[in-house]
Every structure is written in C-alpha cells, then in structure tokens.
Design a protein around this motif. Structure first.
Motif, PDB file in Angstrom:
ATOM      1  N   ASN A  58      20.128  15.625  23.675  1.00 38.73           N
ATOM      2  CA  ASN A  58      19.536  14.585  22.842  1.00 38.73           C
ATOM      3  C   ASN A  58      18.214  14.125  23.435  1.00 38.73           C
ATOM      4  OD1 ASN A  58      21.711  14.413  20.945  1.00 38.73           O
ATOM      5  ND2 ASN A  58      22.896  13.280  22.474  1.00 38.73           N
ATOM      6  N   SER A  59      17.268  13.781  22.599  1.00 40.63           N
ATOM      7  CA  SER A  59      15.980  13.294  23.077  1.00 40.63           C
ATOM      8  C   SER A  59      16.142  11.929  23.733  1.00 40.63           C
ATOM      9  CB  SER A  59      14.982  13.193  21.921  1.00 40.63           C
ATOM     10  OG  SER A  59      14.798  14.450  21.309  1.00 40.63           O
ATOM     11  N   VAL A  60      15.416  11.710  24.817  1.00 43.40           N
ATOM     12  CA  VAL A  60      15.470  10.425  25.507  1.00 43.40           C
ATOM     13  C   VAL A  60      14.550   9.415  24.829  1.00 43.40           C
ATOM     14  CG1 VAL A  60      15.130   9.232  27.712  1.00 43.40           C
ATOM     15  CG2 VAL A  60      16.049  11.568  27.678  1.00 43.40           C
ATOM     16  N   VAL A  61      13.348   9.862  24.476  1.00 37.56           N
ATOM     17  CA  VAL A  61      12.378   9.019  23.766  1.00 37.56           C
ATOM     18  C   VAL A  61      11.915   9.776  22.528  1.00 37.56           C
ATOM     19  CG1 VAL A  61      10.099   7.918  23.851  1.00 37.56           C
ATOM     20  CG2 VAL A  61      11.598   7.819  25.848  1.00 37.56           C
ATOM     21  N   GLN A  62      11.796   9.059  21.420  1.00 36.12           N
ATOM     22  CA  GLN A  62      11.285   9.648  20.191  1.00 36.12           C
ATOM     23  C   GLN A  62      10.077   8.865  19.692  1.00 36.12           C
ATOM     24  OE1 GLN A  62      15.124   9.680  17.924  1.00 36.12           O
ATOM     25  NE2 GLN A  62      14.657  11.841  17.629  1.00 36.12           N
ATOM     26  N   ARG A  63       9.096   9.600  19.194  1.00 31.13           N
ATOM     27  CA  ARG A  63       7.896   8.992  18.625  1.00 31.13           C
ATOM     28  C   ARG A  63       7.900   9.217  17.108  1.00 31.13           C
ATOM     29  NH1 ARG A  63       1.469  10.629  19.744  1.00 31.13           N
ATOM     30  NH2 ARG A  63       0.668   9.510  17.911  1.00 31.13           N
ATOM     31  N   PHE A  64       7.728   8.131  16.362  1.00 30.67           N
ATOM     32  CA  PHE A  64       7.671   8.195  14.902  1.00 30.67           C
ATOM     33  C   PHE A  64       6.336   7.629  14.427  1.00 30.67           C
ATOM     34  CE2 PHE A  64      12.090   7.542  16.183  1.00 30.67           C
ATOM     35  CZ  PHE A  64      12.704   8.647  15.603  1.00 30.67           C
ATOM     36  N   ASP A  65       5.652   8.372  13.559  1.00 27.51           N
ATOM     37  CA  ASP A  65       4.325   7.974  13.091  1.00 27.51           C
ATOM     38  C   ASP A  65       4.295   7.779  11.580  1.00 27.51           C
ATOM     39  OD1 ASP A  65       2.398   8.142  15.492  1.00 27.51           O
ATOM     40  OD2 ASP A  65       3.501  10.029  15.630  1.00 27.51           O
ATOM     41  N   PHE A  66       3.586   6.726  11.164  1.00 25.57           N
ATOM     42  CA  PHE A  66       3.384   6.420   9.755  1.00 25.57           C
ATOM     43  C   PHE A  66       1.939   5.987   9.554  1.00 25.57           C
ATOM     44  CE2 PHE A  66       7.732   5.536  10.895  1.00 25.57           C
ATOM     45  CZ  PHE A  66       8.489   5.995   9.826  1.00 25.57           C
ATOM     46  N   THR A  67       1.445   6.154   8.353  1.00 24.61           N
ATOM     47  CA  THR A  67       0.125   5.630   7.988  1.00 24.61           C
ATOM     48  C   THR A  67       0.261   4.816   6.710  1.00 24.61           C
ATOM     49  OG1 THR A  67      -1.122   7.437   9.018  1.00 24.61           O
ATOM     50  CG2 THR A  67      -2.231   6.185   7.291  1.00 24.61           C
ATOM     51  N   LEU A  68      -0.317   3.616   6.758  1.00 22.80           N
ATOM     52  CA  LEU A  68      -0.354   2.744   5.590  1.00 22.80           C
ATOM     53  C   LEU A  68      -1.751   2.798   5.003  1.00 22.80           C
ATOM     54  CD1 LEU A  68       0.921   0.585   3.753  1.00 22.80           C
ATOM     55  CD2 LEU A  68       0.141  -1.147   5.409  1.00 22.80           C
ATOM     56  N   PHE A  69      -1.856   3.327   3.785  1.00 19.10           N
ATOM     57  CA  PHE A  69      -3.143   3.430   3.118  1.00 19.10           C
ATOM     58  C   PHE A  69      -3.344   2.202   2.238  1.00 19.10           C
ATOM     59  CE2 PHE A  69      -1.883   7.762   4.082  1.00 19.10           C
ATOM     60  CZ  PHE A  69      -3.055   8.305   4.599  1.00 19.10           C
ATOM     61  N   GLY A  70      -4.360   1.405   2.569  1.00 20.77           N
ATOM     62  CA  GLY A  70      -4.665   0.214   1.803  1.00 20.77           C
ATOM     63  C   GLY A  70      -5.982   0.359   1.076  1.00 20.77           C
ATOM     64  N   GLY A 126       0.849  -1.184   0.000  1.00 23.27           N
ATOM     65  CA  GLY A 126       0.000   0.000   0.000  1.00 23.27           C
ATOM     66  C   GLY A 126       0.884   1.232   0.000  1.00 23.27           C
ATOM     67  N   LYS A 127       0.299   2.361   0.239  1.00 22.39           N
ATOM     68  CA  LYS A 127       1.057   3.611   0.273  1.00 22.39           C
ATOM     69  C   LYS A 127       1.420   3.942   1.711  1.00 22.39           C
ATOM     70  CE  LYS A 127       0.916   8.479  -1.114  1.00 22.39           C
ATOM     71  NZ  LYS A 127       0.085   9.566  -1.713  1.00 22.39           N
ATOM     72  N   LEU A 128       2.721   3.893   2.021  1.00 22.99           N
ATOM     73  CA  LEU A 128       3.209   4.175   3.364  1.00 22.99           C
ATOM     74  C   LEU A 128       3.672   5.629   3.441  1.00 22.99           C
ATOM     75  CD1 LEU A 128       3.903   3.001   6.181  1.00 22.99           C
ATOM     76  CD2 LEU A 128       6.187   2.497   5.274  1.00 22.99           C
ATOM     77  N   VAL A 129       3.082   6.390   4.359  1.00 26.64           N
ATOM     78  CA  VAL A 129       3.374   7.821   4.475  1.00 26.64           C
ATOM     79  C   VAL A 129       3.893   8.126   5.880  1.00 26.64           C
ATOM     80  CG1 VAL A 129       2.419  10.145   4.370  1.00 26.64           C
ATOM     81  CG2 VAL A 129       1.596   8.385   2.790  1.00 26.64           C
ATOM     82  N   ALA A 130       5.049   8.771   5.965  1.00 29.07           N
ATOM     83  CA  ALA A 130       5.581   9.222   7.249  1.00 29.07           C
ATOM     84  C   ALA A 130       4.816  10.464   7.693  1.00 29.07           C
ATOM     85  CB  ALA A 130       7.064   9.527   7.128  1.00 29.07           C
ATOM     86  N   ARG A 131       4.366  10.474   8.964  1.00 31.27           N
ATOM     87  CA  ARG A 131       3.555  11.586   9.470  1.00 31.27           C
ATOM     88  C   ARG A 131       4.288  12.440  10.487  1.00 31.27           C
ATOM     89  NH1 ARG A 131      -0.481  10.265  12.398  1.00 31.27           N
ATOM     90  NH2 ARG A 131      -0.131   8.023  12.666  1.00 31.27           N
ATOM     91  N   GLY A 132       5.598  12.223  10.644  1.00 27.71           N
ATOM     92  CA  GLY A 132       6.351  13.089  11.532  1.00 27.71           C
ATOM     93  C   GLY A 132       6.840  12.397  12.790  1.00 27.71           C
ATOM     94  N   GLN A 133       7.490  13.182  13.647  1.00 28.87           N
ATOM     95  CA  GLN A 133       8.041  12.651  14.885  1.00 28.87           C
ATOM     96  C   GLN A 133       7.909  13.678  16.001  1.00 28.87           C
ATOM     97  OE1 GLN A 133      12.294  12.383  13.507  1.00 28.87           O
ATOM     98  NE2 GLN A 133      12.725  13.335  15.489  1.00 28.87           N
TER      99      GLN A 133
END
Length: 382
Positions: A98-110, A82-89
């Motif tokens: 330096n950041s201790v914890v990082q959040r990364f978001d993606f959406t897979l459009f099927g 499908g179409k995988l889109v990065a939505r930011g962090q």
C-alpha cells in the motif's frame, strides 16, 4: 391548573437548555491587525493561477481519494464554484503493498483564473497500529470481559486516543520513518523536483536528496493548509529536503508562498518531541519547527523591491484539548527578506453546554462540511 404548571415547567426547562448552550467564539477572535484569505491572493495577483497545498491531520477518517475529493469540492464552493477537474494522483513509498503517501491533484477553472489544488494523504499506514489497540476498546455492555467504563469516557478515549493521538505517537517514533521518507519524496515532487538515490525509510534527522534546479521556478502564489499533526509532518518534510544542486534552489522555489493556514494547531505540543531534521548552516535555527520553516522561507537571497508578506494563521478552538495557540514570543525567526504576519484565530467549532463542556472530538476535528474554518481560510474575516 396542573396542565398549565407542567407546560410552564417544560417551557422553563427548554429556555434554560437554550441559554445554557453557547459558542463563545461564534464570532472569531484574532490577536493581530488581520490576515488575508486565499481569495485576496487570487484577486490581487497578476498571475493567471494560484496554488493550494493541503495536508490532513490526525484520526482515521479521510486518508484517501474520497477525502481529497470532498475537500476540493468544499474549497471550490467557497471560491464561488466553477469547473473542478481531477488531474490524477501519484503514490509514494510502500507499506505492505500500500502507498504510504498519496498525492491528489485538481484544478478549479473560474472566470479568468484557475486554482490548482493539491492534497497529500499520509495516514493509511497507521491503521495497522490502531488495530493493536482494539483489545481494550470495548465497553462492558458490548463485551462481558471488558472493564466497566463510563460512556462519555469511552467515547472520548475511542475518538481521541485510539483513533487520533496514536497518529502522533507513531509518527514521532521509528514507526514513522516510512511516513517521513515518503512525505519528503511527495513534497519534493510538489515543488517540481525529483528525488535522488534509493528511497528508504528516514529516521529523524536524515535527509532526502531533491533535484530542484533543473526545472523553472513557478511564480504562481502558493498557500498551505495543514491540519493538526499535518503541519508538523509537512514542515519536517520541507526542512529535510537536501537540494543536491546547491545554492538557494529550495528557498527560491518557496518564494511563491503567500500564506500558511494551520487548523487545530498542535505545534507547541508536538514541538516538545524535539524532532529537528538536520539543517545546513545557512538556515540553521534552534527554534521550533515552525520557526525553522519560516527561516527557510526567508533565506532566499534574491533581490526584492520590498519584503514579501507571508500570513501565518493558526486556528484553534479553546475547548480543543489537543490544540494550542502560537506563542509569538517564542518564535525566533530571522525574517530576512520576509515580513511575517502571525495571527491566532479563536473559533468555536461546536456548542459549549452549561459553560462546562464541549465535545472535544468536534472541537478538534470540526464539522464535516468545513464550517466554520474553510470560510475563514478562503475569505478571511468578513
């Protein structure tokens, strides 16, 4: 005649080598009636989207955006593409800028539905502690002042102790305070809340104020994927959240949880460290971390037509010296409005040689392409 004898001998040796290699659990073995993969949740839900939250485990490799992108791609492939889109962090906490914890978001459009993929990376701050062990990480052939150490022992020591187990040592002690605090903030954010008060390092038992009730409940089914130490860190963070609005806002937010997939499960060992974040009386438990977390999931007091099913699946390679099965007899859950289906899955991640040895690093970390675990998480047993 001599040439024929040599050829025959070589053939016998090759045949012996092949038969000496095996994967006892190449066909995974389970101790329950079965469990559902994430794809089943996607196909069965009436919602237009589902959510997946993943945390990594021990060891230095894979603590950044590259790791998140790789896992998102591997999971997307299992879902059929499908179409995988990065939505930011987003970044949480600070350790030497330096950041201790990082959040990364993606959406897979099927086709017709979407999958939101969220990854929490928490381990970069441990790298400075790994460097403190560099003084005793050399072999004699690399450093004339180093001790004589067998090559296999050196490989295992460097791969499991200096590079991996140190994560658990740091997290369970005071040096893990920043990880605890930052992970609590990140988890609150994932649940749609905002932290209250000044973000500071959290000692064991301290809680983070999390404003949850001001935003709507997200009904999209949610599955957790947590790897080794990541399971402990994720559940500790959930248990330590303090909903400042009162009521059942936290357990209501978690009502959408459908499955927990724990890879290279370490909770029986890690539970012996007695990290027990303080709990309110309504969800108090004397059980292990997982039991406490399942109690939290089952404490939602809203009316239900029938108990909600939650799959709790622990994947382990019996040759993983850091991994353990779940002991169902010791899981003291209240259950309440939740029906838990607890499953141990035994799977061979690498080859066993002569019935005596499997690379313990491979047995714990698995293959870099997600095999054989990701297909079992997404599709279940086929």
């Amino acid at each position: 005649m001599l040439i024929k004898t040599v050829r025959f001998s070589i053939f016998v040796l090759l045949a012996a080598s092949i038969t000496a290699c095996s994967k006892p659990y190449q066909q995974p073995e389970i101790d329950s009636t079965g469990y559902k993969g994430i794809l089943s949740t996607l196909n069965e839900t009436e919602e237009k989207r589902i959510r997946v939250l993943m945390t990594h485990g021990m060891c230095s490799a894979g603590k950044d955006k590259k790791w998140a992108m790789e896992q998102a791609t591997l999971l997307s492939d299992q879902f059929g593409g499908g179409k995988l889109v990065a939505r930011g962090q987003k970044d949480f906490g600070s350790d030497n800028d330096n950041s201790v914890v990082q959040r990364f978001d993606f959406t897979l459009f099927g086709t017709g539905k979407t999958i939101d993929l969220t990854f929490l990376a928490w381990g970069k701050t441990i790298d400075k502690h790994r460097k403190n062990l560099d003084f005793d990480s050399k072999r004699r052939r690399d450093d004339p002042n180093a001790p004589i150490r067998a090559s296999l022992n050196h490989h295992i020591r460097a791969g499991l102790m200096n590079d991996c187990l140190i994560d658990a040592i740091v997290y369970t002690g005071p040096n893990g305070d920043k990880i605890r605090a930052s992970m609590q903030e990140a988890v609150c954010d994932v649940l749609g809340g905002t932290t209250t008060g000044r973000p500071v390092s959290k000692r064991v038992g301290e809680r983070t104020g999390c404003q949850l009730a001001s935003r709507a409940y997200d009904p999209a089914p949610l599955s957790f994927i947590s790897v080794s130490l990541g399971s402990k860190i994720l559940f500790d963070a959930m248990l330590a959240l303090d909903d400042r609005q009162g009521g059942d806002a936290l357990s209501t937010r978690l009502r959408s949880v459908r499955a927990i997939y724990m890879v290279s499960n370490q909770l029986p060992m890690l539970g012996q460290a007695h990290i027990d974040p303080s709990r309110s009386n309504k969800t108090a438990s004397t059980g292990d971390t997982l039991s406490q977390f399942l109690d939290l999931l089952g404490s939602d007091r809203s009316a239900r037509a029938k108990p909600q099913r939650i799959d709790v699946v622990a994947f382990s390679d019996p040759n993983d010296i850091l991994g353990y099965r779940l002991d169902k007899k010791r899981m003291l859950t209240k259950r309440n409005s939740v029906e838990y289906v607890i499953t141990n899955v035994l799977v061979s991640k690498g080859w066993t040689y002569f019935g005596a040895f499997e690379n313990p690093i491979v047995a714990h970390e698995g293959q870099k392409n997600g095999e054989p675990i990701y297909p079992l998480i997404v599709h279940g047993l086929r």
